[in-house]
Write a protein that holds these residues in place. Structure first.
Motif, short mmCIF file in Angstrom:
data_model
loop_
_atom_site.label_atom_id
_atom_site.label_comp_id
_atom_site.label_asym_id
_atom_site.label_seq_id
_atom_site.Cartn_x
_atom_site.Cartn_y
_atom_site.Cartn_z
N GLN A 12 -22.06 16.02 -4.98
CA GLN A 12 -21.72 15.93 -3.56
C GLN A 12 -20.47 15.10 -3.29
O GLN A 12 -20.12 14.85 -2.13
CB GLN A 12 -22.93 15.38 -2.78
CG GLN A 12 -24.05 16.42 -2.64
CD GLN A 12 -25.37 15.82 -2.22
OE1 GLN A 12 -25.99 15.08 -2.96
NE2 GLN A 12 -25.82 16.13 -1.01
N ARG A 13 -19.79 14.70 -4.35
CA ARG A 13 -18.51 14.02 -4.18
C ARG A 13 -17.48 15.01 -3.62
O ARG A 13 -17.45 16.17 -4.03
CB ARG A 13 -18.02 13.48 -5.53
CG ARG A 13 -16.76 12.66 -5.44
CD ARG A 13 -16.30 12.20 -6.82
NE ARG A 13 -15.07 11.43 -6.71
CZ ARG A 13 -14.08 11.49 -7.58
NH1 ARG A 13 -14.16 12.25 -8.66
NH2 ARG A 13 -12.98 10.77 -7.41
N LYS A 14 -16.67 14.54 -2.68
CA LYS A 14 -15.72 15.44 -2.03
C LYS A 14 -14.33 15.33 -2.67
O LYS A 14 -13.93 14.26 -3.12
CB LYS A 14 -15.61 15.14 -0.53
CG LYS A 14 -16.95 15.14 0.20
CD LYS A 14 -17.71 16.46 0.07
CE LYS A 14 -19.04 16.39 0.77
NZ LYS A 14 -20.14 16.98 0.04
N GLY A 16 -13.27 11.05 4.02
CA GLY A 16 -13.28 10.20 5.20
C GLY A 16 -14.14 8.96 4.99
O GLY A 16 -14.32 8.48 3.88
N LYS A 17 -14.69 8.47 6.10
CA LYS A 17 -15.47 7.23 6.04
C LYS A 17 -16.85 7.43 5.42
O LYS A 17 -17.51 6.45 5.06
CB LYS A 17 -15.60 6.64 7.44
CG LYS A 17 -14.28 6.13 7.98
CD LYS A 17 -14.46 5.37 9.28
CE LYS A 17 -13.14 4.72 9.67
NZ LYS A 17 -13.28 3.90 10.88
N MET A 18 -17.29 8.67 5.30
CA MET A 18 -18.61 8.92 4.71
C MET A 18 -18.59 8.82 3.19
O MET A 18 -19.62 8.59 2.56
CB MET A 18 -19.12 10.30 5.13
CG MET A 18 -20.55 10.61 4.71
SD MET A 18 -21.78 9.54 5.52
CE MET A 18 -22.15 10.50 6.99
N GLU A 19 -17.42 8.98 2.57
CA GLU A 19 -17.40 9.10 1.11
C GLU A 19 -17.95 7.87 0.41
O GLU A 19 -18.68 7.98 -0.58
CB GLU A 19 -15.98 9.42 0.62
CG GLU A 19 -15.92 9.82 -0.85
CD GLU A 19 -16.53 11.18 -1.19
OE1 GLU A 19 -16.42 11.60 -2.35
OE2 GLU A 19 -17.14 11.82 -0.29
N SER A 20 -17.65 6.69 0.92
CA SER A 20 -18.19 5.47 0.29
C SER A 20 -19.71 5.40 0.42
O SER A 20 -20.38 4.82 -0.45
CB SER A 20 -17.56 4.22 0.93
OG SER A 20 -16.19 4.14 0.60
N ILE A 21 -20.25 5.98 1.48
CA ILE A 21 -21.71 6.04 1.66
C ILE A 21 -22.30 6.98 0.63
O ILE A 21 -23.33 6.67 0.00
CB ILE A 21 -22.05 6.47 3.11
CG1 ILE A 21 -21.53 5.42 4.10
CG2 ILE A 21 -23.55 6.70 3.28
CD1 ILE A 21 -21.49 5.87 5.56
N ARG A 22 -21.64 8.12 0.43
CA ARG A 22 -22.10 9.05 -0.62
C ARG A 22 -22.10 8.37 -1.99
O ARG A 22 -23.04 8.48 -2.77
CB ARG A 22 -21.20 10.29 -0.66
CG ARG A 22 -21.22 11.14 0.61
CD ARG A 22 -20.35 12.38 0.45
NE ARG A 22 -20.24 13.13 1.68
CZ ARG A 22 -19.16 13.21 2.44
NH1 ARG A 22 -18.04 12.58 2.09
NH2 ARG A 22 -19.15 13.92 3.55
N TRP A 23 -21.00 7.67 -2.28
CA TRP A 23 -20.88 6.94 -3.55
C TRP A 23 -22.03 5.96 -3.74
O TRP A 23 -22.64 5.90 -4.82
CB TRP A 23 -19.56 6.16 -3.57
CG TRP A 23 -18.42 6.85 -4.23
CD1 TRP A 23 -17.51 7.70 -3.65
CD2 TRP A 23 -18.01 6.73 -5.61
NE1 TRP A 23 -16.59 8.11 -4.57
CE2 TRP A 23 -16.86 7.53 -5.78
CE3 TRP A 23 -18.50 6.03 -6.68
CZ2 TRP A 23 -16.21 7.65 -7.00
CZ3 TRP A 23 -17.84 6.14 -7.92
CH2 TRP A 23 -16.72 6.95 -8.07
N LEU A 24 -22.32 5.17 -2.72
CA LEU A 24 -23.33 4.12 -2.84
C LEU A 24 -24.72 4.71 -3.04
O LEU A 24 -25.49 4.24 -3.90
CB LEU A 24 -23.28 3.21 -1.61
CG LEU A 24 -23.95 1.84 -1.71
CD1 LEU A 24 -23.40 1.03 -2.89
CD2 LEU A 24 -23.77 1.06 -0.41
N LEU A 25 -25.05 5.73 -2.28
CA LEU A 25 -26.35 6.39 -2.44
C LEU A 25 -26.46 7.02 -3.84
O LEU A 25 -27.48 6.86 -4.52
CB LEU A 25 -26.55 7.47 -1.37
CG LEU A 25 -26.87 6.98 0.04
CD1 LEU A 25 -26.71 8.11 1.05
CD2 LEU A 25 -28.28 6.38 0.12
N ALA A 26 -25.39 7.70 -4.25
CA ALA A 26 -25.41 8.35 -5.57
C ALA A 26 -25.57 7.33 -6.69
O ALA A 26 -26.37 7.52 -7.61
CB ALA A 26 -24.14 9.17 -5.77
#
Length: 222
Positions: A203-205, A14-24
């Motif tokens: 934590q990548r989905k 969803g919309k959170m995945e790009s946030i996970r990517w950027l933090l990672a």
């Protein structure tokens, strides 16, 4: 020392995945609190955590941030992934908005009726091949550097790699006509923090499956 950012969303992309990517990619460890039921979402809404009653929501630096674009901009600026000046920031924004448009099409594909999926998949492949990827191929050629903006990793590069991998899930050879993007994918995938995020167990989905889609429909009344 401030605690780890805490991400509030469903256990999927969803919309959170790009946030996970950027933090990672920035090398930032984060925690996740998954919204698994309609009641979980209502609790966040009722306790005043969601400014506009919507997720994603990220707790970071004492704020409860909502609105995907605002969260991403903040993280990019905080971790020096947002260019060196206003002009570089404008280019990063343009590239990010382009990849966001493409990723949005891919993100909503699993939620579309079965009888329109094939048509929409063909449209995604056509748009990626003729509207979006040619822009990035030309940008890399004209710029002559390893990265899209300046000569260092930025939010634009991280977002583009995410979009490439999503598009390859739709059509594995989608980069066949784009040699510079193929090289870009290889380079950026091997940046240590990104390489770690791409490993199993991170934590990548995964792509949305039927079970996840059914649960999302229930939580958000879709």
């Amino acid at each position: 020392m401030a605690g780890k950012p805490k991400l509030h969303y469903t256990n999927g992309r969803g919309k959170m995945e790009s946030i996970r990517w950027l933090l990672a990619a920035a090398g930032v460890e984060f925690e996740e609190e998954f919204i698994e039921t309609k009641e979980d979402l209502e609790k966040l809404r009722n306790d005043g955590s969601l400014l506009f009653q919507q997720v994603p929501m990220v707790e970071i630096d004492g704020m409860k941030m909502v609105q995907t674009r605002a969260i991403l901009s903040y993280i990019a600026a905080k971790y020096n992934l947002y260019g060196k000046d206003l002009k570089e920031r404008a280019w990063i924004d343009m590239y990010v908005e382009g990849t966001t448009d493409l990723m949005g099409m891919i993100m909503y594909l699993p939620f579309q009726p079965a009888d329109t999926k094939e048509k929409n998949l063909a449209l995604i492949i056509e748009r990626a091949s003729s509207r979006y990827f040619p822009v990035y191929e030309k940008a890399l050629k004209d710029h002559g550097h390893d990265y899209l903006v300046g000569n260092k990793l930025s939010w634009a590069d991280i977002h583009l790699l995410e979009a490439i991998l999503m598009a390859e899930e739709c059509k594995p050879d989608i980069l066949s006509a784009f040699p510079l993007l193929q090289a870009f994918k290889g380079r950026t995938s091997n940046i240590p923090t990104i390489k770690k995020f791409l490993q199993p167990g991170s934590q990548r989905k995964p792509p949305a499956d039927e079970k996840f889609i059914a649960n999302v429909r229930k939580i958000f009344n879709i």
